[in-house]
Design an enzyme around this catalytic site. Structure first.
Site, PDB file in Angstrom:
ATOM      1  N   TRP A 219       0.793  -1.081  -0.091  1.00 47.26           N
ATOM      2  CA  TRP A 219      -0.037  -0.010   0.200  1.00 47.26           C
ATOM      3  C   TRP A 219       0.949   1.125   0.024  1.00 47.26           C
ATOM      4  O   TRP A 219       0.402   2.383  -0.159  1.00 47.26           O
ATOM      5  CB  TRP A 219      -1.139  -0.174   1.482  1.00 47.26           C
ATOM      6  CG  TRP A 219      -0.134  -0.103   2.376  1.00 47.26           C
ATOM      7  CD1 TRP A 219       1.239  -0.479   2.890  1.00 47.26           C
ATOM      8  CD2 TRP A 219      -0.451   0.963   3.827  1.00 47.26           C
ATOM      9  NE1 TRP A 219       1.473  -0.060   4.206  1.00 47.26           N
ATOM     10  CE2 TRP A 219       0.571   0.651   4.515  1.00 47.26           C
ATOM     11  CE3 TRP A 219      -1.809   1.573   3.993  1.00 47.26           C
ATOM     12  CZ2 TRP A 219       0.383   1.301   6.137  1.00 47.26           C
ATOM     13  CZ3 TRP A 219      -1.653   2.501   5.159  1.00 47.26           C
ATOM     14  CH2 TRP A 219      -0.709   2.207   6.262  1.00 47.26           C
ATOM     15  N   ASP A 220       2.107   0.927   0.156  1.00 45.96           N
ATOM     16  CA  ASP A 220       2.941   2.213   0.325  1.00 45.96           C
ATOM     17  C   ASP A 220       2.794   3.320  -0.936  1.00 45.96           C
ATOM     18  O   ASP A 220       2.662   4.535  -0.691  1.00 45.96           O
ATOM     19  CB  ASP A 220       4.565   1.757   0.013  1.00 45.96           C
ATOM     20  CG  ASP A 220       4.907   0.694   1.260  1.00 45.96           C
ATOM     21  OD1 ASP A 220       3.941  -0.132   1.467  1.00 45.96           O
ATOM     22  OD2 ASP A 220       5.956   0.918   1.833  1.00 45.96           O
ATOM     23  N   GLU A 347       0.691  -3.718  12.410  1.00 47.54           N
ATOM     24  CA  GLU A 347       0.511  -5.111  12.401  1.00 47.54           C
ATOM     25  C   GLU A 347       0.853  -5.597  13.767  1.00 47.54           C
ATOM     26  O   GLU A 347       1.104  -6.873  13.948  1.00 47.54           O
ATOM     27  CB  GLU A 347       1.651  -5.480  11.389  1.00 47.54           C
ATOM     28  CG  GLU A 347       1.234  -5.139   9.935  1.00 47.54           C
ATOM     29  CD  GLU A 347       2.251  -5.634   8.970  1.00 47.54           C
ATOM     30  OE1 GLU A 347       3.344  -6.069   9.204  1.00 47.54           O
ATOM     31  OE2 GLU A 347       1.908  -5.586   7.660  1.00 47.54           O
ATOM     32  N   LYS A 459       3.196  -1.128  16.137  1.00 47.23           N
ATOM     33  CA  LYS A 459       4.256  -1.122  15.325  1.00 47.23           C
ATOM     34  C   LYS A 459       4.574   0.318  14.507  1.00 47.23           C
ATOM     35  O   LYS A 459       5.379   0.659  14.214  1.00 47.23           O
ATOM     36  CB  LYS A 459       4.055  -2.343  14.231  1.00 47.23           C
ATOM     37  CG  LYS A 459       5.359  -2.607  13.231  1.00 47.23           C
ATOM     38  CD  LYS A 459       4.921  -3.597  12.340  1.00 47.23           C
ATOM     39  CE  LYS A 459       6.296  -3.842  11.495  1.00 47.23           C
ATOM     40  NZ  LYS A 459       5.633  -4.412  10.091  1.00 47.23           N
ATOM     41  N   GLN A 460       3.157   0.662  14.234  1.00 41.96           N
ATOM     42  CA  GLN A 460       3.112   2.004  13.481  1.00 41.96           C
ATOM     43  C   GLN A 460       1.979   2.585  13.567  1.00 41.96           C
ATOM     44  O   GLN A 460       0.779   2.254  13.890  1.00 41.96           O
ATOM     45  CB  GLN A 460       3.283   1.758  11.978  1.00 41.96           C
ATOM     46  CG  GLN A 460       2.170   0.703  11.345  1.00 41.96           C
ATOM     47  CD  GLN A 460       3.007   0.036  10.080  1.00 41.96           C
ATOM     48  OE1 GLN A 460       3.155  -1.082  10.192  1.00 41.96           O
ATOM     49  NE2 GLN A 460       2.629   0.595   8.928  1.00 41.96           N
TER      50      GLN A 460
END
Lengths: 664, 664
Positions: A219-220, A347, A459-460
């Site tokens: 998806w980046d 994630e 994680k993010q």
């Protein structure tokens, strides 16, 4: 094309110049055998050959190689050619194997007589249906053309292209700390490298800089790169999005495999098929559908390319909206719409219900798809009828999307005053990051997923990314509360995180953290902060650096293509310049501590909003607007206990824990 | 040992008798190549050899083969010997390859002259450290001994053993429908085959009848077999449990790998290491720890073997309790204890919070471990001190287990009046089983897990199993409400399910469904109801058939070894006889529609409870107790909409859905 020159200075000498073309992927260097442990972020270190040799031949000094990828059958050809310019005596030797082309020049070099080798290489690739010999022939044509045009002209063209790129994409920064401008330019240069020649093939997470993640697309592209491209090089944005459009049929088949209507784009792919192995952190990231729809709308909005949206993009919008409408369900007396068993961007949680990010982005997807369909029906009833017939679309279905969007569950915890990342998120223990040793980071390399899933730890950016991409759905107070909750428990173990955290930190008033997070993003590769730059450059982070500069410090927002500003120039900076697109016009913004200046560079211009005030940017004169400050500047956050109502959560609100004796 | 006889009747003929010993596992029959699609219940069809040939030799007509398993390194030897008895002229030929021993007898058979071949085979196996030649030598010793003893004596010993087995394990049924008694005996015979010679190696889910699940051990042993063994052949129960005790160190290491204190037994194993590939339906089934503790207590309770519990079993009880205490956490003002990210027995839900079954069984585990430790401290302070030192155990830790047990979260939905399978279970849509075509069952072969997880649908009894194993924690009304909710949405796609559903159906008053479910269990293999008996017999279901007979229709419960009865003889049956253990005494129960009779067969006897009334069973006279009926008999359940408050849930309470176009 590249050239090497050697001139012996004092006295004659024997010089050997070797030029190689290697298939490094299928070499078995000792380094590979030394790898200990598994790191999912690296290339997997394939057991068998990746590139199956299909042809190799030398023709008039040109060496050509043809390969097919072992699993997906994609075709690849490369031809290398050399020119030698020297007055010295030379013997030339060639060697070819399936994975190596080597040309050796043995030169008796006289003092002062230069030797120059010019190396030409051309690549061609194609799908599984492509003929490898044809691909090789194409590389010969490319080399023929290039050699006819000649070295100097090629260099000139390249310089022109780059000059144009820098004019449109450059961001100028004057900062009191050294290296910032250089790091920014480095990121922008990497973006040029990764995106300029993607040519409908997708942009790998490492661009073309390394083998990490095996060159796969995630998806980046849509979330971290398309906004940058849309504002600077819109035709690259469109070309990149076409790569997804070409994959629509594969995405339809994938939806069928998951028992869903519509289309489900692969979380990880090289050729349209899902390539992720562990579905809880792969296929379950259904949000990719909404990310793609988002990127298509973003491009169309800022470029004023309604035609793209209503023609090429429409089937994607329709099929992704269909997936959401089918996958979610209405529940309860209030008939709210729920989406279950999905994984959001973060994630460190997996397969959850009503993930905030997913639901918000799905809502956008549903709304924009309905809007596009109804716009087409209004503008061009004839084509609408055709499209509706092709896609088997009825008005009832489309109003159904609007109903689902209106009824979408947006998890919110009244007492905490924060949006939970998902329905159950706040019920977990908080991972005690304050007492986690540095050598246990990143968590994903040191703890089993089942352990990580049991905790509130990110994680993010997940909810924080939603605050950015769907920012118009939140009040500033909500954003601040959410940021204060999630920032302390976000590890940033993904490089996609810091740049997003920076944007929201800037918006809600944590200026020091905003700059810190930005610097993490800007230097992630230059300083090798994640210790894996050797596997390739973090292209999404580089795109995120542009986002952090423009959306974060520039304070720009572009919901529906309407541009607004609420600048946040860091205290350490005195100047920030960037370009952006306003419904297809190109405008330059220059930001200093006490004013912002807009200059129309191309197109008719239009209206931007600055802190609620409408500013007309038309004509050739720069528009200067004074600024009274750069927003709130709160004391920086410390520690890793989430804040609620502006203070660290109490043990009654959240308990903090750490798993026992982590695995080595 | 087996013998084959052939006698030619009318005139002389050439007879060829071939005796083979084959390693079928590593043959590559065409049938294997024809398998289409993946079925996780079958053996995986290994790509490489499973048994690596280590030795093969012939010695005085005996053929010996030695193997080592490719992955785990376990050793295996088999020796086969033949005796020939005939007055005919015979030529004999042997052939040996790594995977085949063949002995061929070419006989010129005269009319009326019999030919008998007696085939002797002996197996020996051992761990990775074992010497294969030694294992082969052991098989020779076994054959020597057997041949000295002789065929007739061996047959006699086997008959004696079986007679004893049937005396203790047989269940007699007089039913109006044919075949019931036969099916019951068939199941009991399969149980003898699977368990009698397990000899500390664990009981594979297919016993020794097939290669399904690659012979691996799961929780089946502890939950479905140990109760049967404890009541009939207690020394086999103890021997089986020792197999887990021998794996404790591996389970400790596994707990470390999952960042937990204590021990985590593998969900699936052959040698103590976790062998499940997909952790959401494997390792996440932490409940196996509690299942093992449960089985150890069950055996000790009904056999009065406190010594086993306080010596051999104690480290297992301690380490499993430790895992729960470490893994769960206290939360909220009321400091309730939560266990997150686990998978319960029902694999159609995965990685959930506060699974009812897991929490109840963990509570049992914690309580019984604390009780065992404190009992030891009281009975034998010296040994307690030793054990505490060895296990690094303090009183504080043990009281901590009691606190966790007392504070354990037991999910309960006030309005529905049911116990949710897990915290989120009731928030899902209900899978529309009424409209699911037969060819889409079992769901696991036709839908992606992500699709299944999104619905309220059960592979197998989960909450209902908790109602059985931890039945003392529920009122009858609660059990009925839970049964009425879960029964309609349980597919029974696992053969572990029907037998448990039968037990609770009988208890709460659904007599017709109880019998139906029982018949599904009793005939699962005889009628090949799951169409996979070819992969091996369903041993757990066979054990469950005994459970359904004794606990279900017999209405027996044995919490803490105390025996109670509330019989539920089906209307179609006139008689049921079974044996059970009362704190080490053996008692026979005979049930008819209007009475139950207890006869003490061994030991001092004691007190059983019948519908609240204490009955003394001592001395040699049978104790006859009249019965007034066999409990409630409610109209049978229909359809697949869960019941709440005795009526089908309304669309406001639960919505029903079906995924689109399932994958073929």
């Amino acid at each position: 094309m590249m050239s090497y020159s050697v001139t012996v200075l004092d006295e004659a000498a024997a010089v050997v110049m070797v030029s190689e073309l290697r298939n490094r992927q299928d070499e078995v260097p000792e380094a590979k055998a030394q790898v200990v442990g598994f790191d999912p972020r690296k290339a997997a270190g394939f057991e068998n050959r990746v590139l199956l040799s299909q042809l190799q031949y030398e023709e008039q000094g040109r060496m050509s190689f043809g390969y097919r990828t072992a699993q997906s059958g994609l075709g690849l050809a490369v031809t290398v050619d050399h020119e030698l310019f020297t007055e010295n005596a030379v013997s030339v030797e060639s060697r070819m194997t399936a994975d190596l082309g080597r040309r050796t020049y043995r030169v008796r070099a006289e003092a002062g007589r230069p030797i120059m080798v010019v190396k030409w290489a051309a690549y061609a690739d194609g799908p599984a249906t492509s003929d490898i010999a044809n691909l090789a022939a194409m590389t010969h044509l490319v080399l023929d053309d290039a050699q006819v045009v000649g070295r100097e002209v090629l260099i000139e063209e390249q310089q022109e292209w780059l000059a144009d790129y820098w004019e449109k994409a450059d961001v100028e920064v004057v900062a009191s700390t050294p290296g910032v401008q250089q790091a920014v330019r480095w990121c922008l240069f990497e973006l040029a490298q990764a995106t300029a020649r993607a040519e409908g093939r997708g942009i790998g997470v490492k661009g073309v800089s390394g083998a990490g993640y095996e060159g796969h697309y995630f998806w980046d592209t849509e979330v971290y790169l398309v906004p940058f491209l849309a504002h600077t090089y819109p035709f690259l944005a469109r070309r990149t999005l076409r790569f997804r459009i070409a994959m629509l049929d594969a995405a339809r088949a994938r939806a069928r495999a998951l028992s869903q209507r519509g289309a489900l784009f692969p979380w990880r792919t090289i050729n349209g098929s899902e390539a992720s192995a562990y579905f809880a952190a792969g296929t379950a990231q259904y949000h990719i559908d909404a990310d793609i729809a988002f990127a298509m709308c973003k491009y169309a909005d800022v470029s004023d390319d309604l035609n793209f949206l209503l023609t090429e993009a429409l089937p994607v919008l329709v099929e992704t909206a269909r997936l959401w409408a089918d996958m979610g369900f209405f529940r309860g007396a209030e008939r709210s719409f729920h989406i279950h068993s999905v994984t959001g961007p973060d994630e460190y949680s997996a397969v959850v219900n009503n993930n905030l990010y997913t639901n918000l982005m799905a809502r956008l997807n549903l709304r924009r798809a309905a809007q596009a369909v109804f716009t087409l029906a209004e503008l061009d009833p004839g084509r609408y009828a055709e499209v509706a017939a092709t896609l088997d679309l009825t008005e009832t279905e489309v109003t159904g999307w609007q109903e689902a969007a209106s009824a979408m569950t947006i998890p919110y915890h009244e007492w905490f005053g924060v949006h939970p990342q998902d329905e159950d998120f706040l019920n977990r223990e908080v991972w005690d990051l304050d007492n986690t040793p540095q050598e246990k980071l990143p968590l994903l390399l040191h703890y089993h997923p089942l352990v990580i899933y049991r905790f509130q730890v990110l994680k993010q950016a997940d909810a924080i990314l939603a605050l950015f991409l769907a920012g118009e759905e939140f009040t500033t107070e909500q954003k601040r509360a959410d940021y204060e909750y999630y920032e302390p428990i976000t590890t940033g173990d993904s490089t996609l995180s810091a740049v997003v955290q920076s944007i929201i930190a800037a918006e809600v008033g944590y200026q020091a953290r905003a700059l810190e997070s930005f610097m993490e993003g800007a230097f992630v590769d230059l300083a090798d902060l994640h210790r894996n730059t050797g596997d390739g450059v973090h292209i999404a982070s580089a795109g995120g650096v542009w986002n952090a500069l423009v959306y974060g410090f520039g304070g720009m927002r572009d919901y529906n293509g309407d541009i607004s500003f609420d600048p946040r120039l860091p205290q350490e900076w005195s100047y920030l310049r960037f370009g952006f697109a306003l419904h297809g016009s190109r405008i330059r913004a220059e930001l200093t501590p006490d004013r912002i200046t807009f200059t129309l560079e191309d197109g008719p211009g239009g209206i931007v909003t600055l802190r609620g005030q409408e500013i007309e940017v038309i004509g050739s004169d720069p528009v200067l607007v004074p600024l009274f400050g750069q927003g709130l500047n709160l004391p920086t956050l410390t520690g890793h206990v989430p804040l609620v109502h502006g203070r660290p959560a109490t043990p009654e609100e959240v308990t903090v824990g750490l798993p026992s004796e982590p695995v080595e």
